[in-house]
Motif scaffolding. Structure first.
Motif, PDB file in Angstrom:
ATOM      1  N   GLY A  68       0.784  -1.234   0.000  1.00 33.17           N
ATOM      2  CA  GLY A  68       0.000   0.000   0.000  1.00 33.17           C
ATOM      3  C   GLY A  68       0.815   1.281   0.000  1.00 33.17           C
ATOM      4  N   ALA A  69       2.156   1.147  -0.070  1.00 31.27           N
ATOM      5  CA  ALA A  69       2.999   2.355   0.005  1.00 31.27           C
ATOM      6  C   ALA A  69       3.063   3.068  -1.344  1.00 31.27           C
ATOM      7  N   GLY A  70       3.079   4.388  -1.314  1.00 25.66           N
ATOM      8  CA  GLY A  70       3.209   5.205  -2.514  1.00 25.66           C
ATOM      9  C   GLY A  70       4.641   5.622  -2.745  1.00 25.66           C
ATOM     10  N   GLN A  71       5.557   5.008  -2.006  1.00 26.00           N
ATOM     11  CA  GLN A  71       6.979   5.320  -2.166  1.00 26.00           C
ATOM     12  C   GLN A  71       7.772   4.036  -1.949  1.00 26.00           C
ATOM     13  N   ALA A  72       8.828   3.857  -2.754  1.00 27.87           N
ATOM     14  CA  ALA A  72       9.627   2.644  -2.655  1.00 27.87           C
ATOM     15  C   ALA A  72      10.465   2.651  -1.387  1.00 27.87           C
ATOM     16  N   ARG A  73      10.606   1.486  -0.752  1.00 26.09           N
ATOM     17  CA  ARG A  73      11.534   1.350   0.364  1.00 26.09           C
ATOM     18  C   ARG A  73      12.947   1.166  -0.176  1.00 26.09           C
ATOM     19  N   ILE A  74      13.054   0.382  -1.253  1.00 24.05           N
ATOM     20  CA  ILE A  74      14.348   0.165  -1.904  1.00 24.05           C
ATOM     21  C   ILE A  74      14.176   0.431  -3.391  1.00 24.05           C
ATOM     22  N   ASN A  75      15.066   1.220  -3.950  1.00 24.71           N
ATOM     23  CA  ASN A  75      15.065   1.502  -5.379  1.00 24.71           C
ATOM     24  C   ASN A  75      16.521   1.613  -5.780  1.00 24.71           C
ATOM     25  N   MET A  76      17.091   0.503  -6.226  1.00 21.48           N
ATOM     26  CA  MET A  76      18.542   0.475  -6.415  1.00 21.48           C
ATOM     27  C   MET A  76      18.931  -0.420  -7.576  1.00 21.48           C
ATOM     28  N   ARG A  77      20.188  -0.337  -7.938  1.00 17.66           N
ATOM     29  CA  ARG A  77      20.746  -1.210  -8.957  1.00 17.66           C
ATOM     30  C   ARG A  77      21.805  -2.102  -8.299  1.00 17.66           C
ATOM     31  N   ILE A  78      21.654  -3.418  -8.477  1.00 18.31           N
ATOM     32  CA  ILE A  78      22.650  -4.364  -7.954  1.00 18.31           C
ATOM     33  C   ILE A  78      23.701  -4.558  -9.038  1.00 18.31           C
ATOM     34  N   GLU A  79      24.899  -4.083  -8.782  1.00 13.58           N
ATOM     35  CA  GLU A  79      25.966  -4.092  -9.803  1.00 13.58           C
ATOM     36  C   GLU A  79      26.719  -5.422  -9.803  1.00 13.58           C
ATOM     37  N   GLU A  80      27.530  -5.604 -10.828  1.00 14.50           N
ATOM     38  CA  GLU A  80      28.330  -6.833 -10.960  1.00 14.50           C
ATOM     39  C   GLU A  80      29.198  -7.075  -9.722  1.00 14.50           C
ATOM     40  N   SER A  81      29.598  -6.009  -9.045  1.00 12.38           N
ATOM     41  CA  SER A  81      30.529  -6.140  -7.924  1.00 12.38           C
ATOM     42  C   SER A  81      29.820  -6.238  -6.577  1.00 12.38           C
ATOM     43  N   ASP A  82      28.499  -6.343  -6.573  1.00  9.15           N
ATOM     44  CA  ASP A  82      27.752  -6.336  -5.318  1.00  9.15           C
ATOM     45  C   ASP A  82      28.142  -7.537  -4.442  1.00  9.15           C
ATOM     46  N   ASP A  83      28.666  -7.258  -3.250  1.00  5.20           N
ATOM     47  CA  ASP A  83      29.165  -8.321  -2.372  1.00  5.20           C
ATOM     48  C   ASP A  83      28.073  -9.316  -1.987  1.00  5.20           C
ATOM     49  N   TYR A  84      26.912  -8.780  -1.599  1.00  2.00           N
ATOM     50  CA  TYR A  84      25.851  -9.682  -1.175  1.00  2.00           C
ATOM     51  C   TYR A  84      25.444 -10.604  -2.307  1.00  2.00           C
ATOM     52  N   TYR A  85      25.227 -10.055  -3.500  1.00  2.00           N
ATOM     53  CA  TYR A  85      24.768 -10.885  -4.617  1.00  2.00           C
ATOM     54  C   TYR A  85      25.802 -11.951  -4.990  1.00  2.00           C
ATOM     55  N   LEU A  86      27.071 -11.543  -5.050  1.00  2.00           N
ATOM     56  CA  LEU A  86      28.125 -12.497  -5.403  1.00  2.00           C
ATOM     57  C   LEU A  86      28.177 -13.640  -4.396  1.00  2.00           C
ATOM     58  N   ASN A  87      28.063 -13.302  -3.130  1.00  2.47           N
ATOM     59  CA  ASN A  87      28.100 -14.291  -2.069  1.00  2.47           C
ATOM     60  C   ASN A  87      26.859 -15.194  -2.111  1.00  2.47           C
TER      61      ASN A  87
END
Lengths: 243, 243
Positions: free
Chosen positions: B203-222
């Motif tokens: 129901g929110a009219g604003q994003a909590r997260i609005n980002m780009r996960i890059e090739e070097s993103d530690d969390y994603y790589l892990n």
């Protein structure tokens, strides 16, 4: 739809095929899509089929009756091909002829394309595995990617890419293939049990395993359940995003 | 190719899109396929696109300029739609018009089809999520299957079917979506990093997260590495076939 996997690892050859065919979603039948020729210790030719049932049945029937070799003019069939390569090429020729013969029947939404897997060993040659396209051309399975798929292949590809290597033992490869089928059957109703399974040691002219895994198979049911539970647990254990 | 996921769970809405486009395999570029309108606390409209880039860009451009509402005759755009449903239906109409306008350009092997995901919340309505087809029709995401996919969807569907439920917490759903993208990116070179990610509370009219996960993103790589290791371990631990 259909899903068939062929795996060629160091220890041997595996072919698996589901048995569901469908014309639309309201006309579903069980058909054998994995056929075995020879299996007498000298010659083992396994053929798995996906796509138009009328095309694949026509092509296989044609090869059974005998197809002319364009170089020698002689008629060859499953009992006379000198190698798996020759069997694959001749089957491709038959497939193309049958498909071309159906051109006049074409109408929107009806597709007579079909693909085949042809694998085995003839007279002691190393086991080989080929994918035969509708156009009649073939590609051969090689150690870098020790599997070939036909039919509904995408759902079950990730597990093969992750887990299957040329040095994977034969019984482990069998397990991985069943997981690939399990993922596919969960995602697409047009792929279903029972599963036909062929396993042959490298270079063998006779199958070690040639069986049908039925809906009630204890091992398969347990594998499917355990895999689901382990995936759920593995997913849970992964760290949450820090974003 | 492209792969986008929309997830609508009890806690909120997630949209994810890769950023790779390709014309053949030798012409690969990075394009944003997840767009955000409003995001001001009152209006949040997120649009993800797959298929012909010229069609989706054309349709979105058309809605940005304003499209007539056939019932009222008034022109509406991202800033004036009274609900997400209205946004989805109007976007579908624009998509169909653009696709139809390209009919004369059609030639074999060129496909102007495209699909969209349209989700969000306008003026405090419950978050909603729609899939918009090329033909302009829409389907809405519902709790029984709390996700919609567009583009290269098969490789990443099994993990969603197994792990995602309407009651899955938002950050857990985010993780599952990233695993689905990871499976797809491993299988199809035409889907690739970076990943655009949008997360909004219900129901929110604003994003909590609005980002780009890059090739070097530690969390994603892990995550990708750990998932691969856990799958390998889970596969290994499963019992071998008794056949």
């Amino acid at each position: 739809m259909t899903y068939c996997i062929g795996m060629l690892v160091r220890e041997g050859l595996i072919l698996m095929a589901d048995t569901r065919t469908n014309a639309g979603v309201d006309n579903i039948s069980t058909y054998r899509k994995l056929r075995l020729y020879g299996n007498d210790g000298k010659r083992l030719i396994a053929v798995a089929s996906a796509g138009s049932l009328s095309t694949t049945q026509g092509a296989i029937q044609r090869v059974t009756k005998g197809v002319p070799n364009p170089e020698t003019g002689k008629y060859e069939n499953w009992g006379t091909f000198p190698s798996i390569y020759d069997a694959a090429v001749a089957t491709g020729r038959a497939l193309r002829q049958v498909r071309d013969s159906m051109k006049d029947l074409a109408q929107p939404g009806v597709n007579f394309d079909a693909t085949l897997l042809v694998g085995g060993s003839i007279n002691g040659e190393p086991s080989r595995l080929f994918l035969v396209y509708s156009a009649g051309n073939t590609i051969e399975c090689a150690p870098d990617t020790p599997y070939l798929q036909i039919g509904e292949l995408k759902y079950g590809k990730p597990i093969l890419d992750r887990a299957l290597h040329f040095d994977t033992p034969l019984n482990e490869a069998m397990k991985i293939g069943l997981l690939s089928l399990d993922s596919t059957m969960r995602a697409n109703l047009a792929v279903g049990l029972p599963i036909d399974l062929l396993v042959a040691d490298a270079g063998a002219g006779q199958a070690r395993i040639n069986m049908r895994i039925e809906e009630s198979d204890d091992y398969y049911l347990n594998l499917s359940l355990q895999w689901h539970q382990k995936l759920a647990k593995a997913t849970e254990e992964l760290p949450l995003p820090p974003y």
